[in-house]
Design an enzyme around this catalytic site. Structure first.
Site, mmCIF file in Angstrom:
data_model
loop_
_atom_site.group_PDB
_atom_site.id
_atom_site.type_symbol
_atom_site.label_atom_id
_atom_site.label_comp_id
_atom_site.label_asym_id
_atom_site.label_seq_id
_atom_site.Cartn_x
_atom_site.Cartn_y
_atom_site.Cartn_z
ATOM 1 C CE1 TYR A 198 0.932 -0.255 4.467
ATOM 2 C CE2 TYR A 198 -0.205 1.863 4.415
ATOM 3 C CZ TYR A 198 0.615 0.968 5.065
ATOM 4 O OH TYR A 198 1.122 1.278 6.293
ATOM 5 C CD GLU A 223 9.412 1.730 11.034
ATOM 6 O OE1 GLU A 223 9.288 2.718 10.287
ATOM 7 O OE2 GLU A 223 9.252 0.550 10.644
HETATM 8 N N1 PDD Z 1 2.321 4.974 7.803
HETATM 9 N N2 PDD Z 1 6.936 3.719 9.456
HETATM 10 C C1 PDD Z 1 5.818 2.996 9.366
HETATM 11 C C2 PDD Z 1 5.808 1.628 9.971
HETATM 12 C C3 PDD Z 1 4.682 3.521 8.730
HETATM 13 O O1 PDD Z 1 3.556 2.790 8.621
HETATM 14 C C4 PDD Z 1 4.737 4.839 8.195
HETATM 15 C C5 PDD Z 1 3.570 5.459 7.486
HETATM 16 C C6 PDD Z 1 5.932 5.564 8.310
HETATM 17 C C7 PDD Z 1 6.093 6.950 7.728
HETATM 18 O O2 PDD Z 1 6.188 6.907 6.317
HETATM 19 P P1 PDD Z 1 5.709 8.142 5.430
HETATM 20 O O3 PDD Z 1 6.445 9.322 5.898
HETATM 21 O O4 PDD Z 1 6.083 7.743 4.051
HETATM 22 O O5 PDD Z 1 4.219 8.293 5.616
HETATM 23 C C8 PDD Z 1 7.025 4.967 8.939
HETATM 24 C C9 PDD Z 1 1.169 5.387 7.002
HETATM 25 C C10 PDD Z 1 0.912 6.853 7.026
HETATM 26 C C11 PDD Z 1 -0.017 4.527 7.368
HETATM 27 O O6 PDD Z 1 0.196 3.332 7.531
HETATM 28 O O7 PDD Z 1 -1.142 5.030 7.416
#
Ligand code: PDD
Length: 288
Positions: free
Chosen positions: A32, A182
């Site tokens: 996704y 993270e």
């Molecule tokens: N989540 N780490 C994880 C495990 C994540 O699921 C996400 C993002 C991030 C941050 O990635 P980005 O900056 O590309 O959004 C880091 C999204 C927003 C979600 O699952 O809804």
């Protein structure tokens, strides 16, 4: 509920239907993306395309669309949902072959392509002087070792977020072998003695698009930043902690495991980086 996209059709979300044989449903065999748009303009779209292409190729799923086709699909979906500050959720699974089998289907199989939108709540970075900050917990990172793939298999992340929520916190920061990786759905940064630190990209973290932008903004604006592993002890003694994601942007953490981070208020380095982030966003997408 809004308008969704499913396999070539735009339709009311509540009318979208997929087969119970869909490999996304049976095996979480899919990937996704979450892409924010401000004033209907998709933000860092090329970077999201790169990650989408990489996730698809890592699980040997043929990309069903060109970048131009994806762009047109997202723009249409945004406009059908009224535009504005909105995020696009895109999911691509290996489709619904006629029997359940762990191995990838050998006969050609159409993927299932699903997209929907959600409004973006006003992010903390838009108002750095009044932002309150979040509370987080730490917990063991018990996920797999391909966290670099944006897989829809999110049960560990769901369990970790729920654990945080049940303790009155917004997020869990995860610890693997003594180092913080993270958050359950965010990347993290700390500040120590004026230097911003964030873990390097590896198979233990998602390469966040927001993370990369923050690293870039710090480098371009003379804010000292290092990509290196951060131990649990460093996390616990940080001067500042921030979380980042496409929907949260960059948010300060003011409490960790019940203890205040510094004086329990968003820190000065966060405030300046939040301003850089908002300026960058406005330059790219206009006032929104
Ligand atoms: N989540 N780490 C994880 C495990 C994540 O699921 C996400 C993002 C991030 C941050 O990635 P980005 O900056 O590309 O959004 C880091 C999204 C927003 C979600 O699952 O809804």
């Amino acid at each position: 509920m809004g308008i969704a996209y499913l396999n070539g059709e735009y339709l009311p979300l509540e009318q979208a239907r997929i087969s119970p044989l869909d490999r996304g449903f049976l095996f979480a065999d899919g990937i996704y993306e979450v892409i924010p748009a401000y004033g209907s303009v998709l933000f860092r779209l090329d970077e999201h395309f790169e990650r989408l292409e990489r996730s698809l190729s890592e699980i040997q799923l043929t990309n069903p669309h060109t970048r131009d086709e994806w762009r047109e699909l997202f723009d249409t979906l945004i406009s059908k949902n009224g535009g504005g500050n909105i995020s696009v959720y895109l999911q691509v699974t290996r489709g619904a072959p006629d029997k359940r089998d762990h191995a990838y289907p050998t006969a050609p199989q159409s993927p299932t392509i699903f997209a929907m939108t959600s409004p973006i709540a006003a992010p903390a970075a838009d108002a750095p002087d009044t932002a309150e900050g979040l509370s987080v917990i730490t917990m063991e990172d018990f996920r797999w070792s391909r966290c670099d793939i944006k897989s829809i298999a999110l049960l560990p992340n769901v369990m970790m977020r729920q654990h945080a929520v049940q303790q009155g916190c917004a997020e869990a920061i995860l610890i693997r072998d003594g180092f913080a990786t993270e958050g359950s759905a965010t990347n993290f940064f700390i500040v120590k003695d004026g230097v911003v630190l964030t873990p390097p990209k590896s198979c233990f973290i998602l390469p966040g698009i927001t993370r990369d932008l923050i690293v870039e903004l710090c480098r371009d604006n003379g804010v000292a930043i290092e990509e290196r592993n951060v131990s649990e002890a460093e996390l616990n003694h940080a001067d500042e902690i921030w979380l980042s994601s496409s929907t949260k942007e960059v948010v300060p953490v003011v409490k960790i495991d019940g203890k205040p981070v510094s004086n329990g208020k968003p820190g000065p380095v966060w405030k300046s980086v939040a301003r850089l982030y908002v300026d960058y966003k406005r330059n790219l997408c206009g006032e929104s």
